[in-house]
Scaffold this motif. Structure first.
Motif, PDB file in Angstrom:
ATOM      1  N   VAL A  41     120.076  67.851  80.318  1.00  0.00           N
ATOM      2  CA  VAL A  41     119.469  68.473  81.510  1.00  0.00           C
ATOM      3  C   VAL A  41     119.260  67.422  82.607  1.00  0.00           C
ATOM      4  O   VAL A  41     119.273  67.734  83.789  1.00  0.00           O
ATOM      5  N   ASP A  56     109.469  75.057  87.569  1.00  0.00           N
ATOM      6  CA  ASP A  56     109.896  76.061  88.560  1.00  0.00           C
ATOM      7  C   ASP A  56     108.736  76.942  89.036  1.00  0.00           C
ATOM      8  O   ASP A  56     108.817  78.172  88.999  1.00  0.00           O
ATOM      9  N   HIS A  90     120.549  74.102  92.559  1.00  0.00           N
ATOM     10  CA  HIS A  90     119.513  75.116  92.799  1.00  0.00           C
ATOM     11  C   HIS A  90     118.098  74.581  92.686  1.00  0.00           C
ATOM     12  O   HIS A  90     117.151  75.354  92.560  1.00  0.00           O
TER      13      HIS A  90
HETATM   14  P1  ATP Z   1     109.828  70.207  92.943  1.00  0.00           P
HETATM   15  O1  ATP Z   1     110.499  68.913  92.674  1.00  0.00           O
HETATM   16  O2  ATP Z   1     109.447  70.393  94.335  1.00  0.00           O
HETATM   17  O3  ATP Z   1     108.697  70.454  91.958  1.00  0.00           O
HETATM   18  P2  ATP Z   1     112.159  71.255  91.907  1.00  0.00           P
HETATM   19  O4  ATP Z   1     113.153  70.572  92.769  1.00  0.00           O
HETATM   20  O5  ATP Z   1     111.755  70.707  90.595  1.00  0.00           O
HETATM   21  O6  ATP Z   1     110.843  71.418  92.699  1.00  0.00           O
HETATM   22  P3  ATP Z   1     112.338  73.802  90.723  1.00  0.00           P
HETATM   23  O7  ATP Z   1     111.587  74.773  91.560  1.00  0.00           O
HETATM   24  O8  ATP Z   1     111.660  73.258  89.535  1.00  0.00           O
HETATM   25  O9  ATP Z   1     112.808  72.646  91.683  1.00  0.00           O
HETATM   26  O10 ATP Z   1     113.723  74.455  90.316  1.00  0.00           O
HETATM   27  C1  ATP Z   1     114.656  73.839  89.498  1.00  0.00           C
HETATM   28  C2  ATP Z   1     115.187  74.885  88.541  1.00  0.00           C
HETATM   29  O11 ATP Z   1     116.425  74.460  88.004  1.00  0.00           O
HETATM   30  C3  ATP Z   1     114.285  75.110  87.346  1.00  0.00           C
HETATM   31  O12 ATP Z   1     114.314  76.473  87.027  1.00  0.00           O
HETATM   32  C4  ATP Z   1     114.920  74.314  86.220  1.00  0.00           C
HETATM   33  O13 ATP Z   1     114.659  74.872  84.950  1.00  0.00           O
HETATM   34  C5  ATP Z   1     116.387  74.400  86.598  1.00  0.00           C
HETATM   35  N1  ATP Z   1     117.149  73.203  86.230  1.00  0.00           N
HETATM   36  C6  ATP Z   1     116.763  71.937  86.354  1.00  0.00           C
HETATM   37  N2  ATP Z   1     117.723  71.097  85.928  1.00  0.00           N
HETATM   38  C7  ATP Z   1     118.749  71.864  85.527  1.00  0.00           C
HETATM   39  C8  ATP Z   1     120.028  71.574  84.978  1.00  0.00           C
HETATM   40  N3  ATP Z   1     120.424  70.324  84.765  1.00  0.00           N
HETATM   41  N4  ATP Z   1     120.827  72.600  84.661  1.00  0.00           N
HETATM   42  C9  ATP Z   1     120.425  73.874  84.892  1.00  0.00           C
HETATM   43  N5  ATP Z   1     119.225  74.207  85.404  1.00  0.00           N
HETATM   44  C10 ATP Z   1     118.400  73.225  85.729  1.00  0.00           C
END
Ligand code: ATP
Length: 430
Positions: free
Chosen positions: A117, A11, A53
């Protein structure tokens, strides 16, 4: 004696800037400069693609270091400083998290958490409680939601199916500008390295798939079965701008790890499922060009959708008929106003229902097609004049427009975690 330190990061990016893999790549180089030894490949772990999100592809990174005991604190500082200096902290939804885990073995409990997750939704409190229980150190920036993914990336041992991705990063002055890569060299590379590499190009649309469309630091990413083929593919791509650094990640991309086999009554929002059943209604095309059919098993019914951007894939879905036995893979969509729908990623036609059409019987004397005399009044022959009051219409088997087999959405619609058919056909990893 060196100490083991697992590091997870997540994130750090926003829609307008950065990429967590880049933060990991910079941290790794800074750590190597400090003399830390990196064990194996860094990991790029894709998490639940239906988590609403996520910024884009829901990825987190992790790597394992061997560090002299008196250097451990300095190493942690380097990682935290890198996150602090590169993460887009001004963006509202960016809430970085960093996890350090100081033991060599990954506990079973952490592996099980990681699986959740990837497949489900996990609360921040659960990540914090587990970290405390197993002795993982967490660092939260702003709300620190990133520790959910950072901990999951640490916990993924990639022991089962896995793939690799080579990412070439751009120099900062080019971030946000159009990417300069010769597309014809990508098609050539694809021809020479496929199926050991996959999803380089989209045949249907003619576009190259290795370059992202976002303003992030990635110039391109090539996906494949082993690091050697990726290095070869990288040599074959003609780059028309400088590359700042290149990293090969070991990853769970292209493994179908997000999918959970279940029955229709067990389908839950924000997950991805594998269902088996019969088509009971449709297919029907709705405004926007999306094609929907209704699937039934012994526990219930659910709509399955092939959305407009899946283009040619919709032809297969349109050719389905009630009675066909199918297996579907896809993410569960359930939003305000939209009933629960499976967003199709793959479709296996297991058994085609026999399809018949009615036709008038033939005259037993002259073999000419008979003419109906009206409902219940039988048939007569125009040529010989014979009348057949008791004859019924014949049922003729219709040739189906589709065959049994497995079909997938095109590469441009593919989820990072979805296993391309070419991996299944070529047997995936050796
Ligand atoms: P990118 O792929 O462009 O690097 P992203 O799509 O990975 O970005 P992040 O900015 O990493 O998006 O945001 C995802 C957020 O959601 C993080 O804080 C992560 O910890 C949280 N997250 C990911 N998977 C889950 C889940 N299964 N349940 C709850 N929270 C989650």
């Amino acid at each position: 004696m060196m100490e083991i330190l697992h590091v997870g990061i997540d994130d750090t990016d926003s829609k307008r800037r950065m990429c967590t893999t880049y933060v990991g790549a910079v941290a790794l180089d800074r750590l190597r400069e400090r003399g830390a030894k990196v064990e194996g490949f860094p990991k790029l772990i894709r998490l639940n693609p239906m988590w609403p999100h996520k910024t884009r592809g829901n990825c987190a990174v992790a790597f394992t270091l061997r560090v002299p005991p008196d250097e451990v604190e300095a190493v942690k500082e380097t990682v935290l400083d890198t996150v602090l200096s590169l993460a887009d902290l001004e963006a509202e939804g960016t809430n970085p998290g960093v996890v350090f885990y100081p033991r060599p073995e990954i506990p079973e409990k952490l592996k099980a958490y990681t699986r959740r997750v990837v497949q489900e939704v996990v609360e921040l409190e659960e990540a914090e409680a587990l970290a405390a229980e197993i002795g993982a150190e967490i660092h939260k920036f702003k709300e620190g939601r990133g520790i959910i993914g950072a901990l999951a990336a640490v916990g993924h041992t990639l022991e089962g199916d896995c793939t690799y991705e080579l990412i070439a990063y751009r120099t900062p002055e080019n971030w946000g500008k159009p990417r300069r890569v010769d597309p014809s060299s990508v098609f050539e590379m694809d021809l020479l390295t496929r199926p050991r590499t996959f999803d380089n190009v989209d045949e249907e649309s003619g576009e190259i798939r290795i370059t992202p469309h976002t303003p992030c630091p990635v110039l391109y990413g090539i996906r494949g079965e082993d690091p050697e083929v990726l290095l070869r593919a990288h040599q074959l791509v003609r780059r028309l701008e400088p590359v700042e650094r290149v990293v090969i990640y070991k990853t769970n991309q292209g493994t179908d790890e997000h999918l959970r086999r279940c029955r229709i009554s067990e389908v839950r929002p924000y997950t991805s499922v594998i269902l088996e059943g019969r088509v009971v209604a449709g297919p029907r095309t709705i405004p926007g060009g999306h094609v929907i059919f209704t699937l039934e098993d012994e526990t219930g019914r659910v709509d399955c959708a092939a959305y407009e951007p899946t283009r040619g894939f919709r032809r297969v879905v349109r050719a389905l008929r009630p009675g066909d036995r199918v297996r579907v893979c896809g993410g569960v969509r359930e939003e305000n106003g939209i009933p629960r729908t499976i967003n199709l990623e793959k479709l296996s036609i297991l058994e085609l229902a026999p399809l018949f059409r009615r036709r008038n019987p033939r005259c037993p004397h002259c073999l000419k097609s008979l003419k109906s005399e009206g409902k219940g009044k039988g048939y007569s022959c125009k040529r010989c004049g014979a009348h057949f009051p008791h004859l019924k219409p014949e049922l003729v088997r219709v040739e189906r427009e589709v065959r049994e087999g497995t079909f997938e959405v095109p590469p441009r619609c593919r989820r990072h975690l979805a296993k391309p058919l070419v991996r299944e056909l070529s047997g995936g990893r050796p």
